[in-house]
Design a protein around this motif. Structure first.
Motif, mmCIF file in Angstrom:
data_model
loop_
_atom_site.group_PDB
_atom_site.id
_atom_site.type_symbol
_atom_site.label_atom_id
_atom_site.label_comp_id
_atom_site.label_asym_id
_atom_site.label_seq_id
_atom_site.Cartn_x
_atom_site.Cartn_y
_atom_site.Cartn_z
ATOM 1 N N UNK A 18 18.831 -6.428 55.665
ATOM 2 C CA UNK A 18 18.464 -7.842 55.572
ATOM 3 C C UNK A 18 17.380 -8.055 54.529
ATOM 4 N N UNK A 19 16.346 -7.228 54.590
ATOM 5 C CA UNK A 19 15.227 -7.373 53.661
ATOM 6 C C UNK A 19 15.668 -7.094 52.224
ATOM 7 N N UNK A 20 16.439 -6.028 52.037
ATOM 8 C CA UNK A 20 16.887 -5.662 50.698
ATOM 9 C C UNK A 20 17.728 -6.776 50.077
ATOM 10 N N UNK A 21 18.687 -7.294 50.837
ATOM 11 C CA UNK A 21 19.556 -8.331 50.284
ATOM 12 C C UNK A 21 18.818 -9.654 50.105
ATOM 13 N N UNK A 22 17.862 -9.959 50.965
ATOM 14 C CA UNK A 22 17.055 -11.158 50.783
ATOM 15 C C UNK A 22 16.288 -11.090 49.462
ATOM 16 N N UNK A 23 15.732 -9.933 49.172
ATOM 17 C CA UNK A 23 15.001 -9.771 47.915
ATOM 18 C C UNK A 23 15.940 -9.863 46.717
ATOM 19 N N UNK A 24 17.117 -9.272 46.844
ATOM 20 C CA UNK A 24 18.089 -9.357 45.757
ATOM 21 C C UNK A 24 18.510 -10.803 45.525
ATOM 22 N N UNK A 25 18.777 -11.534 46.589
ATOM 23 C CA UNK A 25 19.189 -12.931 46.460
ATOM 24 C C UNK A 25 18.113 -13.747 45.749
ATOM 25 N N UNK A 26 16.850 -13.501 46.087
ATOM 26 C CA UNK A 26 15.759 -14.215 45.427
ATOM 27 C C UNK A 26 15.744 -13.924 43.939
ATOM 28 N N UNK A 27 15.919 -12.646 43.573
ATOM 29 C CA UNK A 27 15.902 -12.267 42.155
ATOM 30 C C UNK A 27 17.100 -12.855 41.413
ATOM 31 N N UNK A 28 18.267 -12.810 42.044
ATOM 32 C CA UNK A 28 19.474 -13.334 41.405
ATOM 33 C C UNK A 28 19.382 -14.841 41.230
ATOM 34 N N UNK A 29 18.939 -15.533 42.275
ATOM 35 C CA UNK A 29 18.840 -16.992 42.215
ATOM 36 C C UNK A 29 17.870 -17.445 41.122
ATOM 37 N N UNK A 30 16.760 -16.725 41.005
ATOM 38 C CA UNK A 30 15.718 -17.151 40.075
ATOM 39 C C UNK A 30 15.935 -16.658 38.649
ATOM 40 N N UNK A 58 25.589 -11.740 32.181
ATOM 41 C CA UNK A 58 25.938 -11.001 33.393
ATOM 42 C C UNK A 58 24.980 -9.840 33.626
ATOM 43 N N UNK A 59 23.678 -10.162 33.680
ATOM 44 C CA UNK A 59 22.690 -9.105 33.886
ATOM 45 C C UNK A 59 21.394 -9.677 34.430
ATOM 46 N N UNK A 60 20.652 -8.808 35.085
ATOM 47 C CA UNK A 60 19.336 -9.129 35.607
ATOM 48 C C UNK A 60 18.320 -8.289 34.856
ATOM 49 N N UNK A 61 17.434 -8.946 34.132
ATOM 50 C CA UNK A 61 16.400 -8.232 33.379
ATOM 51 C C UNK A 61 15.041 -8.807 33.768
ATOM 52 N N UNK A 62 14.440 -8.189 34.758
ATOM 53 C CA UNK A 62 13.136 -8.621 35.255
ATOM 54 C C UNK A 62 12.263 -7.381 35.404
ATOM 55 N N UNK A 103 6.956 -8.311 37.648
ATOM 56 C CA UNK A 103 7.406 -9.659 38.001
ATOM 57 C C UNK A 103 8.139 -9.668 39.342
ATOM 58 N N UNK A 104 8.961 -8.642 39.579
ATOM 59 C CA UNK A 104 9.650 -8.562 40.860
ATOM 60 C C UNK A 104 8.658 -8.348 42.009
#
Length: 233
Positions: free
Chosen positions: A34-46, A53-57, A61-62
């Motif tokens: 739950x915690x891992x996917x919640x954090x991923x969702x926050x990063x993806x959404x923002x 098609x990539x996440x570069x943070x 910042x994370x």
């Protein structure tokens, strides 16, 4: 998935469905998941770049976004990579921020048991969108009509076989079997201890937190009482 679809006319529906799939998978998982996917969702959404098609943070910042330290960020990224939910497109070297890509097929495989919980319309959309692209290995029941050549001799003489236990699971819930149990590798069964090998740590955790009851029931019906199940690396 073709990245162009993520910027076309149906892009918003695809993105919302993807985030919904991650959400329900997390809500039906362990506290860690739950915690891992919640954090991923926050990063993806923002911060997800849908066109590239990539996440570069950066890790800093994370860490700020997730209200954690950078060590926790490294651990979470590793967990997502080990679970094949993220794919590393470019490593972070010489001061360059690493780039990660969502693994849509793996997300679909992880969340598929939960699609029906959202609703029949969501379940239908997701099946139409992902099932034709899935790389999940489908194990036919014909594969279980004879013992594997490397199967332990003790199990051969036991009341039933591992193959028959898998056939039971496939008959009870074919979709669940194809998504999770079909990828398990039998190692041994001795003095009530069943040893298995999962295709990934993520799959192992999911089975441990969601699917132990049907697994134990099917195996005990064929091999006898189980005192514990051990997953080998």
């Amino acid at each position: 998935m073709n990245p162009m679809r993520l910027t076309g006319p149906e892009a918003s529906v695809i993105k919302y469905d993807l985030l919904t799939a991650l959400s329900v998978a997390g809500l039906n998982g362990s506290p860690t998941l739950q915690t891992t996917l919640m954090r991923l969702i926050a990063a993806v959404t923002a911060r997800y770049n849908w066109r590239a098609d990539e996440l570069t943070v950066g890790q800093r910042d994370l860490a700020r976004m997730w209200s954690v330290n950078e060590r926790t960020v490294k651990r979470e990224i590793k967990r997502l990579l080990d679970g094949k939910i993220l794919i590393c497109k470019r490593g972070g070297v010489r001061g360059r921020v690493a780039a990660y890509q969502l693994n849509y097929d793996e997300i679909a495989k992880l969340s598929e048991p939960c699609w029906c919980l959202v609703g029949p319309d969501f379940d239908l959309r997701m099946k139409g969108r992902y099932q034709g692209q899935s790389t999940v290995k489908i194990v036919q029941l014909s594969d279980y009509t004879k013992p594997a050549e490397t199967e332990d001799a003790a199990v051969q003489s036991a009341p039933g076989t591992w193959q028959r236990a898998m056939a039971r699971l496939a008959k009870e819930n074919a979709d669940q079997f194809n998504a999770w149990f079909s990828q398990l590798k039998y190692t041994s069964f001795d003095q009530g201890i069943l040893r298995l090998r999962a295709p990934s740590k993520f799959a192992q955790r999911y089975i441990e937190t969601h699917l132990m009851r049907p697994l134990v029931s099917a195996v005990e019906a064929e091999l006898g009482p189980i005192t514990r199940i051990e997953f080998e690396a």
